[in-house]
Design an enzyme around this catalytic site. Structure first.
Site, PDB file in Angstrom:
ATOM      1  N   LYS A  75      -2.343  -3.101  -9.006  1.00 34.31           N
ATOM      2  CA  LYS A  75      -2.335  -1.857  -8.235  1.00 34.31           C
ATOM      3  C   LYS A  75      -3.646  -1.106  -8.496  1.00 34.31           C
ATOM      4  CE  LYS A  75       1.453   0.675  -8.175  1.00 34.31           C
ATOM      5  NZ  LYS A  75       2.482   1.678  -8.562  1.00 34.31           N
ATOM      6  N   ASP A  89      12.126   8.648  -8.173  1.00 34.98           N
ATOM      7  CA  ASP A  89      11.625   8.001  -6.966  1.00 34.98           C
ATOM      8  C   ASP A  89      12.425   6.745  -6.647  1.00 34.98           C
ATOM      9  OD1 ASP A  89       9.924   8.008  -4.778  1.00 34.98           O
ATOM     10  OD2 ASP A  89       8.367   6.847  -5.765  1.00 34.98           O
ATOM     11  N   GLU A 124       0.850  -1.183   0.000  1.00 34.55           N
ATOM     12  CA  GLU A 124       0.000   0.000   0.000  1.00 34.55           C
ATOM     13  C   GLU A 124       0.887   1.234   0.000  1.00 34.55           C
ATOM     14  OE1 GLU A 124      -4.145   1.510   2.027  1.00 34.55           O
ATOM     15  OE2 GLU A 124      -2.993  -0.108   2.970  1.00 34.55           O
ATOM     16  N   GLY A 125       0.470   2.248  -0.747  1.00 30.92           N
ATOM     17  CA  GLY A 125       1.234   3.488  -0.815  1.00 30.92           C
ATOM     18  C   GLY A 125       0.334   4.654  -1.127  1.00 30.92           C
ATOM     19  N   GLY A 126       0.951   5.771  -1.521  1.00 33.68           N
ATOM     20  CA  GLY A 126       0.188   6.970  -1.818  1.00 33.68           C
ATOM     21  C   GLY A 126      -0.758   6.782  -2.990  1.00 33.68           C
TER      22      GLY A 126
END
Length: 395
Positions: free
Chosen positions: A115, A215, A89-91
Site C-alpha cells: 500500500k 471502519d 485504491e482508496g483514500g
C-alpha cells in the site's frame, strides 16, 4: 428490548524491527512527541484513573518483527509501481501486488500487497502510523498480517508504504456485489462473517486495551486462498475509553451508511459503534445489496430503510434474500441472522449485543444451516438442484 431474549442465556452468549513510531527519519525526534502530533494524540493519557498501556507502549514492549524496507526495494517489488499490478485504491492511496526477496537472500520470493500513501493525503501519515502501531501489537487469525513498512523522506518527497500478506481472493465486497465473481454460497457467507466477528471480538476484548476498529465494512474483509476472512485497514482504528471514561471523542470519519447514529451525531466513539456497522454488513450478506444504491427506486436506495419493510417474523421476509442464491439457503437461520442484525442496529447503543454474543449467535446459525443442508441432501437433492431439474423437464 425486543432483542434481549436472543442473548439472555449466558451459556450461549458470552530480524528485530525498529520501533514503529520512530522510523528512520524520525529517530532524531524520538524523545519529543510534540514533533509528531499523530503519535502525541495516540499516546495521550486517557484520564486520571490508572489505565492500560497504550498501543505505542505495547508496541515497544512486543517489538514485533516488522521489516523496514527501503523505497527502492518496494519499487523493484512492484516493477516501478506498474499500473498492471495495481489491485486496489482508496483514500489512503494505491495498493499493488508485489514480490519481495527474503531478508537473507535465501529462499523463495514472497508475494505481498504493498500500500503506497498518496503524497497529497492530509490524513495519510496519521493513518499510516496508526496501522504500523496497531498491527505491530495485534495478532489474530482473522486480522491481516503486516509484514513491514517503508518510511523515507528524500528527493522524491515523503514516502510512506505498508507491506501486507497477499490475500488472493480479494474482499467480501467483491464476492457479494461484483457480478464477475461466482455467487458466494449461503454457508460460506456465514463462515466469512463469523470469522470477521471473531476478529472484532478480539479487538474489543482480547487485547490489554480495547480497540475500536471504526471502519468495518465488506471491502475491509479480505479473503485468503481458503476464503478465510481477515480484517484489514487499521488507519482509522482508535484505542477505546479507559478508566471512568465512557467514550472517545473524535472527528466523524468513515464510509457513508456504515457509521452508528450516535457517533455521527456526537462524535462519541465506543465499541458499540462497531456493533452497529456489523449489523449493516449482516444485511449486506443477506440481501446481496450495498448499503446505498442510488440506481434503485427511491424506496430501495437505502438498504436499512428497505429491509424494515420485510421483518423477519413476517411472510414477506424472503423477498429481501439475495436472489443470486436461487433459494439455496436455510430460511430459519436467515431469519435469525436478520433478528441479530436488528439487535446490532438498535438506536440505544447500550442495548446492542457484545461481539462475543454475536459470535455465539452466528455459530448457531451456521449449525442450523449445516443441519438443514444435510437434511436436504438426505431427502434427495438441494433446492437449487431441484430447480434445475424442473427447468430441464420443461424444455
Amino acid at each position: 428490548m425486543k432483542c434481549f431474549y436472543l442473548f439472555k442465556d449466558k451459556s450461549k452468549c458470552r530480524r528485530k524491527a525498529e520501533s514503529a513510531p520512530e522510523l528512520r527519519d524520525q529517530n532524531k525526534s524520538s524523545n519529543n512527541n510534540n514533533n509528531n502530533p499523530a503519535l502525541d494524540r495516540l499516546t495521550k493519557s486517557s484520564g486520571s484513573l490508572p489505565s492500560p498501556k497504550s498501543i505505542p507502549e505495547l508496541y515497544k514492549e512486543k517489538e514485533q518483527e516488522l521489516r523496514a524496507f527501503t523505497f527502492q526495494e518496494l519499487r523493484e517489488a512492484t516493477n516501478g509501481f506498474n499500473r498492471m499490478l495495481k489491485i486496489g485504491e482508496g483514500g489512503f492511496g494505491s495498493v499493488y501486488k508485489g514480490t519481495i526477496k527474503p531478508l537473507n537472500g535465501q529462499g523463495n520470493p514472497t508475494v505481498v500487497a504493498i500500500k503506497k500513501l498518496n503524497q497529497h493525503s492530509l490524513q495519510g501519515h496519521k493513518q499510516w502510523l496508526a496501522e504500523v502501531q496497531f498491527l505491530g501489537v495485534l495478532s489474530h487469525p482473522h486480522l491481516v498480517k503486516l509484514i513491514g513498512y517503508c518510511s523515507a523522506d528524500g528527493e522524491r518527497g515523503i514516502q510512506r508504504l505498508l507491506v501486507y500478506e497477499y490475500m488472493p481472493n480479494r474482499s467480501l465486497e467483491d464476492h457479494l456485489f461484483n457480478r464477475a465473481f461466482p455467487v458466494l454460497p449461503w454457508i460460506k457467507r456465514l463462515e466469512i462473517i463469523l470469522g470477521a466477528a471473531e476478529g472484532l471480538a478480539y479487538l474489543h476484548d482480547g487485547v490489554e486495551v480495547k480497540v475500536i476498529y471504526r471502519d468495518f465494512k465488506s471491502s475491509n474483509v479480505l479473503l485468503d486462498e481458503n476464503f478465510q476472512p481477515k480484517l484489514s485497514d487499521f488507519g482509522l482504528a482508535r484505542e477505546g475509553p479507559t478508566g471512568d471514561r465512557t467514550h472517545v471523542s473524535t472527528a466523524v470519519v468513515g464510509t457513508y451508511g456504515y457509521a452508528a447514529p450516535e457517533y455521527v451525531e456526537t462524535g462519541h466513539l465506543t465499541v458499540q459503534s462497531d456493533i452497529w456497522t456489523f449489523g449493516v454488513v449482516l444485511y449486506e450478506i443477506l440481501t446481496g445489496r450495498r448499503v446505498l444504491e442510488r440506481n434503485r427506486p427511491s424506496g430501495e436506495q437505502k438498504l436499512l430503510d428497505w429491509v424494515k419493510q420485510y421483518p423477519a417474523d413476517k411472510n414477506r421476509f424472503s423477498m429481501i434474500i439475495d436472489p443470486r442464491l436461487r433459494g439455496d439457503f436455510a430460511p430459519n437461520a436467515a431469519k435469525k441472522i436478520a433478528k441479530l442484525a436488528d439487535c446490532c442496529l438498535l438506536k440505544n447503543a447500550k442495548e446492542r449485543p457484545t461481539m462475543s454474543q454475536v459470535v455465539e449467535r452466528l455459530k448457531q446459525a451456521i449449525q442450523e444451516s449445516q443441519a438443514s443442508s444435510s437434511s436436504s441432501s438426505a431427502n434427495g437433492t438441494s433446492s437449487s438442484h431441484k430447480s434445475n431439474l424442473v427447468k430441464g423437464k420443461s424444455k
